[in-house]
Design a protein around this motif. Sequence first.
Motif, PDB file in Angstrom:
ATOM      1  N   ARG A  32      13.461  69.705   0.157  1.00 17.41           N
ATOM      2  CA  ARG A  32      12.060  69.876   0.378  1.00 17.41           C
ATOM      3  C   ARG A  32      12.042  71.188   1.655  1.00 17.41           C
ATOM      4  NH1 ARG A  32      11.344  63.555   1.088  1.00 17.41           N
ATOM      5  NH2 ARG A  32      13.224  64.535   2.420  1.00 17.41           N
ATOM      6  N   VAL A  33      11.425  72.128   1.370  1.00 19.36           N
ATOM      7  CA  VAL A  33      11.430  73.187   2.307  1.00 19.36           C
ATOM      8  C   VAL A  33       9.787  73.629   2.762  1.00 19.36           C
ATOM      9  CG1 VAL A  33      11.700  75.604   2.668  1.00 19.36           C
ATOM     10  CG2 VAL A  33      13.379  74.349   1.351  1.00 19.36           C
ATOM     11  N   LEU A  34       9.764  73.895   4.032  1.00 22.80           N
ATOM     12  CA  LEU A  34       8.467  74.394   4.640  1.00 22.80           C
ATOM     13  C   LEU A  34       8.692  75.815   4.912  1.00 22.80           C
ATOM     14  CD1 LEU A  34       5.418  73.963   5.533  1.00 22.80           C
ATOM     15  CD2 LEU A  34       6.520  73.234   7.637  1.00 22.80           C
ATOM     16  N   GLY A 106       6.963  66.242   8.580  1.00 20.96           N
ATOM     17  CA  GLY A 106       7.490  65.132   7.935  1.00 20.96           C
ATOM     18  C   GLY A 106       8.207  65.098   6.906  1.00 20.96           C
ATOM     19  N   ARG A 107       9.133  64.496   6.535  1.00 21.72           N
ATOM     20  CA  ARG A 107      10.051  64.527   5.206  1.00 21.72           C
ATOM     21  C   ARG A 107      10.232  65.918   4.582  1.00 21.72           C
ATOM     22  NH1 ARG A 107       6.942  61.190   0.995  1.00 21.72           N
ATOM     23  NH2 ARG A 107       8.669  61.440  -0.143  1.00 21.72           N
ATOM     24  N   ARG A 108      10.670  66.600   5.657  1.00 24.38           N
ATOM     25  CA  ARG A 108      11.165  68.127   5.258  1.00 24.38           C
ATOM     26  C   ARG A 108      12.773  68.206   5.550  1.00 24.38           C
ATOM     27  NH1 ARG A 108       7.750  67.624   3.078  1.00 24.38           N
ATOM     28  NH2 ARG A 108       5.500  68.323   3.391  1.00 24.38           N
ATOM     29  N   ASP A 109      13.522  68.894   4.732  1.00 25.21           N
ATOM     30  CA  ASP A 109      14.728  69.199   4.653  1.00 25.21           C
ATOM     31  C   ASP A 109      15.316  70.334   5.499  1.00 25.21           C
ATOM     32  OD1 ASP A 109      15.602  66.395   3.037  1.00 25.21           O
ATOM     33  OD2 ASP A 109      14.628  67.750   1.436  1.00 25.21           O
ATOM     34  N   ALA A 110      14.217  71.360   5.187  1.00 25.97           N
ATOM     35  CA  ALA A 110      14.569  72.600   5.799  1.00 25.97           C
ATOM     36  C   ALA A 110      13.244  73.173   6.287  1.00 25.97           C
ATOM     37  CB  ALA A 110      15.409  73.372   5.041  1.00 25.97           C
ATOM     38  N   VAL A 111      13.323  73.860   7.325  1.00 26.73           N
ATOM     39  CA  VAL A 111      12.019  74.639   7.801  1.00 26.73           C
ATOM     40  C   VAL A 111      12.441  76.054   8.219  1.00 26.73           C
ATOM     41  CG1 VAL A 111      10.206  75.066   9.473  1.00 26.73           C
ATOM     42  CG2 VAL A 111      10.854  72.752   8.725  1.00 26.73           C
ATOM     43  N   VAL A 112      11.726  77.128   7.348  1.00 31.81           N
ATOM     44  CA  VAL A 112      12.107  78.447   7.616  1.00 31.81           C
ATOM     45  C   VAL A 112      11.005  78.904   8.239  1.00 31.81           C
ATOM     46  CG1 VAL A 112      11.619  79.271   5.334  1.00 31.81           C
ATOM     47  CG2 VAL A 112      12.852  80.728   6.861  1.00 31.81           C
ATOM     48  N   ALA A 113      11.006  79.585   9.619  1.00 28.71           N
ATOM     49  CA  ALA A 113       9.802  80.212  10.231  1.00 28.71           C
ATOM     50  C   ALA A 113      10.057  81.632  10.432  1.00 28.71           C
ATOM     51  CB  ALA A 113       9.497  79.451  11.341  1.00 28.71           C
ATOM     52  N   GLY A 114       9.021  82.422  10.644  1.00 32.69           N
ATOM     53  CA  GLY A 114       9.107  83.786  10.961  1.00 32.69           C
ATOM     54  C   GLY A 114       8.744  84.969  10.061  1.00 32.69           C
ATOM     55  N   ALA A 136      14.172  68.541  10.800  1.00 37.64           N
ATOM     56  CA  ALA A 136      14.693  69.371   9.648  1.00 37.64           C
ATOM     57  C   ALA A 136      15.631  70.255  10.248  1.00 37.64           C
ATOM     58  CB  ALA A 136      13.471  69.676   8.848  1.00 37.64           C
ATOM     59  N   GLN A 137      16.459  70.917   9.265  1.00 39.40           N
ATOM     60  CA  GLN A 137      17.286  71.990   9.477  1.00 39.40           C
ATOM     61  C   GLN A 137      16.305  73.272   9.786  1.00 39.40           C
ATOM     62  OE1 GLN A 137      20.632  72.853   9.620  1.00 39.40           O
ATOM     63  NE2 GLN A 137      19.965  74.536  10.490  1.00 39.40           N
ATOM     64  N   LEU A 138      16.373  73.946  10.700  1.00 39.80           N
ATOM     65  CA  LEU A 138      15.545  75.043  11.207  1.00 39.80           C
ATOM     66  C   LEU A 138      16.443  76.666  10.922  1.00 39.80           C
ATOM     67  CD1 LEU A 138      14.313  74.235  14.611  1.00 39.80           C
ATOM     68  CD2 LEU A 138      12.834  74.596  12.599  1.00 39.80           C
TER      69      LEU A 138
END
Length: 293
Positions: A32-34, A106-114, A136-138
Amino acid sequence: MARKVRPLDSDWLRAYPLPVPDNVADKNSRGRVLAIGGCTTVPGGIQLTAEAALRAGAGKIQVATVASAALALGIAMPEVVVFALPEAGAGESALRSARPLSGLLGRRDAVVAGPAMSGAKASSLITRHLLALCEAQLVLDAAVLMDLSSHADRLRSLARPAVLTPHIGELAAMLACDAAKIEQDRLGAVQAASDRFGAVCVLKGPTSLIAAPGAEVFAYAAGWAGLATGGSGDVVAGIVAGLCARGAEPLDATVWAVWLHGEAGRRCAEQMGPIGFLARELLAHLLGLMCAR
């Protein structure tokens, strides 16, 4: 001390294969990715990141973007869930508190920002909230890198190293030096950034360099001029996030992402011509490249 540089080759790819989900995996277990990014002047950039994460094999993608672009993005990508972030007059996100993000992390495996953001101040605030709230992994890209030095201590304390994906100008901002100085010693610069932030760092370019604290540096020479196009970096960030969400270690995911992005460029160059192909045209090649290994 300079570390050993290892050219990225098929031997390494075979030695460090990507995690493969079993046949009964559902979309949540596939990762799951945000994805957080976008602005009114580049509303589609975060779409490239989200689709790249899906093409890399993640099962579920959520996108947080500026309110004025959210509906159009949701229509363009029916595969994702879209959340609208508060927006400032300049068309950038305007988070005065962590509340808009806290319910999404919550309940994210990875978050990519920017990706596709341009306001360094607003982006720095997002980074601060993520470092305080996110487990989560950033994966940090583009505008969030421009004021990253103020977050160095917190980044170094993360249980899992963040992944940073700068081009030369963003790396110059991260290290508070001129881009010309980095060009004179690209290897030393990417190692310095990796050590300073305790992170996996990829310096994108004709030869991309990937460094992680205490590890050998990987080099991948794509050599495809067509990859130097708008949105190409957004694709890289999304691939990294998708692979991390699938369970790949941060360094492995980054090395694979650089290779997949470069080889997708090679296929576009061979099929369409050396320049003029679009960043979004890289995405369809990712599936076959992952299967080929």
